[in-house]
Design a protein around this motif. Structure first.
Motif, PDB file in Angstrom:
ATOM      1  N   ARG A   1       0.813  -1.293  -0.115  1.00 48.91           N
ATOM      2  CA  ARG A   1      -0.010   0.050  -0.051  1.00 48.91           C
ATOM      3  C   ARG A   1       0.756   1.450   0.068  1.00 48.91           C
ATOM      4  O   ARG A   1       0.633   2.317  -0.498  1.00 48.91           O
ATOM      5  CB  ARG A   1      -1.015   0.059   1.292  1.00 48.91           C
TER       6      ARG A   1
ATOM      7  N   GLY B   1       1.235   4.159  -4.389  1.00 53.09           N
ATOM      8  CA  GLY B   1       0.495   5.265  -3.958  1.00 53.09           C
ATOM      9  C   GLY B   1      -0.557   5.857  -4.769  1.00 53.09           C
ATOM     10  O   GLY B   1      -1.291   4.919  -5.575  1.00 53.09           O
ATOM     11  N   LEU B   2      -1.317   6.838  -4.155  1.00 54.33           N
ATOM     12  CA  LEU B   2      -2.616   7.489  -5.054  1.00 54.33           C
ATOM     13  C   LEU B   2      -2.430   7.622  -6.137  1.00 54.33           C
ATOM     14  O   LEU B   2      -3.305   7.607  -7.024  1.00 54.33           O
ATOM     15  CB  LEU B   2      -2.960   8.530  -3.916  1.00 54.33           C
ATOM     16  N   GLU B   3      -1.191   8.376  -6.987  1.00 51.24           N
ATOM     17  CA  GLU B   3      -0.866   8.634  -8.113  1.00 51.24           C
ATOM     18  C   GLU B   3      -0.664   7.459  -8.900  1.00 51.24           C
ATOM     19  O   GLU B   3      -1.501   7.503 -10.168  1.00 51.24           O
ATOM     20  CB  GLU B   3       0.488   9.514  -8.325  1.00 51.24           C
TER      21      GLU B   3
ATOM     22  N   ALA C   1      -4.443   5.751  -9.384  1.00 52.08           N
ATOM     23  CA  ALA C   1      -5.044   6.766 -10.287  1.00 52.08           C
ATOM     24  C   ALA C   1      -4.979   6.706 -11.577  1.00 52.08           C
ATOM     25  O   ALA C   1      -5.758   6.661 -12.775  1.00 52.08           O
ATOM     26  CB  ALA C   1      -5.275   8.167  -9.717  1.00 52.08           C
TER      27      ALA C   1
ATOM     28  N   HIS D   1      -1.912  10.847 -13.185  1.00 53.53           N
ATOM     29  CA  HIS D   1      -3.064  10.042 -13.273  1.00 53.53           C
ATOM     30  C   HIS D   1      -4.064  10.455 -14.407  1.00 53.53           C
ATOM     31  O   HIS D   1      -5.025   9.748 -14.668  1.00 53.53           O
ATOM     32  CB  HIS D   1      -4.000  10.050 -11.933  1.00 53.53           C
TER      33      HIS D   1
ATOM     34  N   ILE E   1     -13.323  13.448  -0.590  1.00 59.15           N
ATOM     35  CA  ILE E   1     -13.317  13.113  -1.999  1.00 59.15           C
ATOM     36  C   ILE E   1     -14.176  13.930  -2.771  1.00 59.15           C
ATOM     37  O   ILE E   1     -15.185  13.690  -2.671  1.00 59.15           O
ATOM     38  CB  ILE E   1     -13.284  11.481  -2.104  1.00 59.15           C
TER      39      ILE E   1
ATOM     40  N   ALA F   1      -8.613  14.305  -3.329  1.00 60.10           N
ATOM     41  CA  ALA F   1      -8.768  13.414  -2.164  1.00 60.10           C
ATOM     42  C   ALA F   1      -7.808  14.243  -1.143  1.00 60.10           C
ATOM     43  O   ALA F   1      -6.685  14.309  -1.250  1.00 60.10           O
ATOM     44  CB  ALA F   1      -8.268  12.285  -2.297  1.00 60.10           C
TER      45      ALA F   1
ATOM     46  N   GLU G   1      -1.131   8.240   4.017  1.00 57.89           N
ATOM     47  CA  GLU G   1      -1.009   7.969   2.517  1.00 57.89           C
ATOM     48  C   GLU G   1      -1.629   6.575   2.255  1.00 57.89           C
ATOM     49  O   GLU G   1      -2.364   6.462   1.356  1.00 57.89           O
ATOM     50  CB  GLU G   1       0.374   7.739   2.365  1.00 57.89           C
TER      51      GLU G   1
ATOM     52  N   LEU H   1      -5.393   6.863   1.823  1.00 59.48           N
ATOM     53  CA  LEU H   1      -5.881   7.363   0.515  1.00 59.48           C
ATOM     54  C   LEU H   1      -5.554   6.181  -0.768  1.00 59.48           C
ATOM     55  O   LEU H   1      -6.324   6.275  -1.665  1.00 59.48           O
ATOM     56  CB  LEU H   1      -4.708   8.568   0.043  1.00 59.48           C
ATOM     57  N   THR H   2      -4.394   5.471  -0.417  1.00 57.44           N
ATOM     58  CA  THR H   2      -4.220   4.255  -1.276  1.00 57.44           C
ATOM     59  C   THR H   2      -5.509   3.400  -1.417  1.00 57.44           C
ATOM     60  O   THR H   2      -5.906   2.914  -2.433  1.00 57.44           O
ATOM     61  CB  THR H   2      -2.771   3.430  -0.938  1.00 57.44           C
TER      62      THR H   2
ATOM     63  N   ALA I   1      -8.290   4.889  -3.340  1.00 55.54           N
ATOM     64  CA  ALA I   1      -8.046   4.845  -4.810  1.00 55.54           C
ATOM     65  C   ALA I   1      -8.305   3.291  -5.175  1.00 55.54           C
ATOM     66  O   ALA I   1      -8.856   3.139  -6.534  1.00 55.54           O
ATOM     67  CB  ALA I   1      -6.669   5.205  -5.124  1.00 55.54           C
TER      68      ALA I   1
END
Length: 527
Positions: free
Chosen positions: A115, A119-121, A124, A195, A372, A386, A489, A492-493, A496
């Motif tokens: 996780r 990451g989020l990017e 995404a 993303h 979000i 987010a 972090e 947020l993962t 996503a």
């Protein structure tokens, strides 16, 4: 008639395995594995390593992302996820195994590291690729169906007689995802918004606006106890007492232990917390008492540090001490100013990044988690923003529209959004781009509103329910209603990941509907 169960040893030995030792290609995990761009994920995943050529061999990106998708899609814990992978050959195929292995794929604690690396990017961007490929494939299928229907209508006008024909056409072939040979090269140069993938359509001049963009915001509540000022201060006091015990331990017998009045403080807290409905005056008095106990403990710790350094504390205790110091400052300031509002308010010692979100809902006026801002296009969802801090979702409209243009090569024709999005800046922006923004006009409602406007508002509100239903799917079926990750972090993962799983489910439903129409309702017609 009642038949006795067979012996356990005999049942285990003669247990029948279907498919002749082969996997069923129609299985949902087999189909799901074909929808994910594992090669793109691998490239992004490798960049998260500081030295990819040094150290122990790492697990592949397919194992990392695949195990997280399994966990979120099935709603499992980390331990249960590894056990399910061990027991299910389809899950092992989904992770890229070449053969069945009867052992745990990895220790369950590695899911936390997965996780952190994904990451989020990265997620995404993978979500963007899957959604765009799915939309393009569905539109191509729709265009083929329209053209084939037009051809059948022409044949009906030309042909005569009475006969039954069954047309299956090209439906036996599964629509392949659009190949993207240059996606990796293009995305390397997009550092600001990784993303957002570029549009696969060729750019043309004076392109008319097309499509419908739905915008809305929601809160993903964190898995914390409902916070109260009194409960937070009592919890902080208990932690400080443990820290005092650790700092005084090396001086037992040589130095008298400071008095903390922990029993009296505990009794005072329970006397208020057990009341059904304590008055505001009683609660404020109890908070003032707990503030005194917490302040006393902080002064004791400050005195003990002159004899015992902070190195005796664990990382967890030292981190909690810093958080409690800030919590004490905030609570003291609110008590002195007689207010309940302060910037960056701490509502959880274990998760200090969580902030209160005033949503105004009937069931929960205030939620505690990440906010979000999301968009929905033809059933596929994207995370636009987010954040842990509260923000006005109306400020994200223009960025979402520009992102829509980057994805599809043109602006949307209609934006379906809540009333909060209809401010003057957004209205002027949409007017310049010839985009219709749903909702009533600003100002006092007109008494001479036409029936067409009323009908259009009702139709827009009905269509906008799709994005509300998407949030409901994430919160009821998946884990969007309670984020169990602890870090800022990693939480947020997880969010996503749930949007990614929702889009994969949407794509699987579209494929299932295609096969259902193909084999369940083959076209029977009289010529």
């Amino acid at each position: 008639m009642f038949v006795l169960n067979r012996d356990m040893a005999d049942l285990l030995e003669n247990f029948y395995l279907p498919f002749g030792g082969r996997l069923n290609p129609a299985n949902r995990w087999v189909q799901l594995a074909a929808l994910i761009p594992w090669g793109i994920v691998e490239e992004k995943y490798v960049r998260s390593f500081q030295s990819p050529a040094i150290g122990q061999k790492a697990y592949s990106a397919r194992i990392a992302l695949g195990s997280l998708i399994i966990k979120e899609r099935l709603g499992l814990s980390d331990r249960e996820t590894t056990l399910q992978i061990q027991e299910n050959p389809y899950l092992q195929f989904f992770l890229g195994y070449t053969e069945y292995v009867d052992e745990e794929p990895f220790h369950h604690s590695l899911l936390t590291h997965f996780r952190e690396r994904l990451g989020l990017e990265i997620l995404a961007e993978v979500n963007d690729w899957i959604a765009q490929a799915a939309l393009q494939a569905e539109r191509e299928v729709a265009m083929k169906q329209k053209s084939s229907k037009r051809d059948r209508d022409d044949d009906d006008n030309d042909a005569g007689g009475s006969q039954i024909t069954m047309e299956v056409g090209e439906a036996f072939s599964i629509p392949e995802e659009a190949p993207a040979p240059d996606v990796t090269k293009k995305t390397r140069n997009m550092a600001r918004k990784p993303h957002v993938l570029p549009s696969t359509a060729a750019p043309t001049a004076n392109v008319t606006n097309r499509g419908t963009l739905m915008l809305d915001a929601t809160c993903a509540p964190a898995d914390i106890k409902y916070p109260t000022d009194l409960g937070l201060l009592n919890h902080a006091r208990e932690i400080l007492e443990d820290i005092i015990d650790v700092l005084h331990r090396p001086h037992i017998g040589a130095m008298e232990k400071p008095r903390t009045y922990r029993e009296k403080a505990r009794k005072s807290y329970l006397g208020i917390s057990k009341q059904r409905k304590a008055s505001g005056k009683v609660i404020r008095k109890a908070i003032k008492k707990q503030l005194g106990y917490v302040g006393r403990d902080l002064r004791i710790i400050e005195a003990l540090v002159t004899h015992t350094p902070f190195t005796e504390l664990s990382k967890r205790h030292y981190r909690q001490l810093l958080i409690i110091s800030e919590l004490y400052r905030q609570q003291r300031q609110m008590m002195e100013k007689k207010t309940h509002v302060i910037s960056d308010r701490i509502v959880s010692i274990e998760q200090p990044h969580v902030r209160p979100m005033v949503r105004g809902k009937a069931g929960a006026n205030v939620e505690f988690g990440a906010k979000i801002a999301a968009s929905l296009v033809d059933g596929y969802a994207w995370i636009e923003t987010a954040q842990w801090d509260s923000f006005n979702e109306a400020t994200t409209l223009q960025a979402s529209v520009e992102t829509y243009k980057q994805r599809f090569g043109h602006y949307p024709a209609v934006i379906l959004a809540d009333k909060i999005y209809r401010n003057r800046d957004n209205l002027n922006y949409c007017k310049e781009l010839r985009i219709r923004l749903s909702g009533p006009k600003l100002g006092r409602p007109s008494k001479q509103q036409s029936d067409g406007d009323c009908r259009q508002e009702r139709q827009d509100a009905a269509q906008r329910n799709a994005i509300e239903g998407k949030f409901g799917e994430g919160k009821r079926k998946l884990g969007l209603g309670r984020i169990r990750a602890r870090g800022a972090e990693t939480s947020l993962t997880v969010i996503a990941l749930q949007f990614l799983v929702m889009n994969l489910e949407r794509r699987l439903r579209a494929l299932l509907l295609f096969f259902f129409r193909l084999f369940g309702f083959s076209v029977l017609r009289w010529a």
